[in-house]
Scaffold this motif. Structure first.
Motif, PDB file in Angstrom:
ATOM      1  N   SER A  39     -11.861  45.297  -8.315  1.00 44.20           N
ATOM      2  CA  SER A  39     -10.667  45.149  -9.145  1.00 44.20           C
ATOM      3  C   SER A  39      -9.387  45.358  -8.340  1.00 44.20           C
ATOM      4  O   SER A  39      -9.404  45.844  -7.210  1.00 44.20           O
ATOM      5  N   HIS A  40      -8.282  45.006  -8.981  1.00 42.27           N
ATOM      6  CA  HIS A  40      -6.953  45.204  -8.418  1.00 42.27           C
ATOM      7  C   HIS A  40      -6.739  46.679  -8.080  1.00 42.27           C
ATOM      8  O   HIS A  40      -6.263  47.026  -6.994  1.00 42.27           O
ATOM      9  N   ALA A  41      -7.109  47.546  -9.010  1.00 41.69           N
ATOM     10  CA  ALA A  41      -6.947  48.987  -8.807  1.00 41.69           C
ATOM     11  C   ALA A  41      -7.771  49.477  -7.618  1.00 41.69           C
ATOM     12  O   ALA A  41      -7.318  50.335  -6.851  1.00 41.69           O
ATOM     13  N   ILE A  58      -3.685  39.777  -2.347  1.00 43.58           N
ATOM     14  CA  ILE A  58      -4.452  40.828  -3.026  1.00 43.58           C
ATOM     15  C   ILE A  58      -5.572  40.192  -3.848  1.00 43.58           C
ATOM     16  O   ILE A  58      -6.712  40.655  -3.823  1.00 43.58           O
ATOM     17  N   SER A  59      -5.262  39.100  -4.544  1.00 42.82           N
ATOM     18  CA  SER A  59      -6.272  38.444  -5.380  1.00 42.82           C
ATOM     19  C   SER A  59      -7.428  37.896  -4.539  1.00 42.82           C
ATOM     20  O   SER A  59      -8.580  37.910  -4.985  1.00 42.82           O
ATOM     21  N   SER A  60      -7.141  37.441  -3.324  1.00 44.51           N
ATOM     22  CA  SER A  60      -8.201  36.942  -2.447  1.00 44.51           C
ATOM     23  C   SER A  60      -9.121  38.071  -1.994  1.00 44.51           C
ATOM     24  O   SER A  60     -10.340  37.897  -1.924  1.00 44.51           O
ATOM     25  N   VAL A  61      -8.531  39.220  -1.708  1.00 46.90           N
ATOM     26  CA  VAL A  61      -9.335  40.389  -1.312  1.00 46.90           C
ATOM     27  C   VAL A  61     -10.182  40.854  -2.487  1.00 46.90           C
ATOM     28  O   VAL A  61     -11.351  41.203  -2.314  1.00 46.90           O
ATOM     29  N   SER A  87       3.002  41.378  -1.300  1.00 47.06           N
ATOM     30  CA  SER A  87       2.198  42.198  -0.392  1.00 47.06           C
ATOM     31  C   SER A  87       0.988  41.403   0.057  1.00 47.06           C
ATOM     32  O   SER A  87       0.507  40.528  -0.663  1.00 47.06           O
ATOM     33  N   ARG A  88       0.494  41.727   1.220  1.00 42.71           N
ATOM     34  CA  ARG A  88      -0.715  41.102   1.739  1.00 42.71           C
ATOM     35  C   ARG A  88      -1.572  42.168   2.410  1.00 42.71           C
ATOM     36  O   ARG A  88      -1.092  43.219   2.801  1.00 42.71           O
ATOM     37  N   ILE A  89      -2.850  41.863   2.560  1.00 42.57           N
ATOM     38  CA  ILE A  89      -3.806  42.726   3.238  1.00 42.57           C
ATOM     39  C   ILE A  89      -4.171  42.063   4.563  1.00 42.57           C
ATOM     40  O   ILE A  89      -4.450  40.861   4.592  1.00 42.57           O
TER      41      ILE A  89
END
Length: 75
Positions: A33-35, A23-26, A56-58
């Motif tokens: 933002s995270h949201a 998530i942080s990479s996306v 979780s991953r995207i």
């Protein structure tokens, strides 16, 4: 052969692209933002894969689709 055992390497502009992003990479890649990442998941713009109750991953395919890059351009 199971694609998870031997995933085909993907490249975009000469760099290797992972099958799944944190998530942080996306967040960093899209500069949101995270949201916003989770809102994009809820809207169906990004595909979330749950690895466990805490991970979780995207998918890279959903990121590429969002950015307008086709699978042919990645190879």
């Amino acid at each position: 052969m199971n694609p998870v055992d031997n995933p085909e390497p993907r490249t975009l502009a000469g760099t290797q692209v992972p099958l799944l992003y944190k998530i942080s990479s996306v967040m960093e890649l899209l500069q949101v933002s995270h949201a916003t990442v989770y809102r994009m998941v809820a809207n169906g713009e990004l595909k979330l894969v749950k690895l466990s109750s805490r991970a979780s991953r995207i998918t890279s395919d959903s990121v590429a689709k969002l950015l307008g890059t086709s699978d042919k351009q990645k190879r």
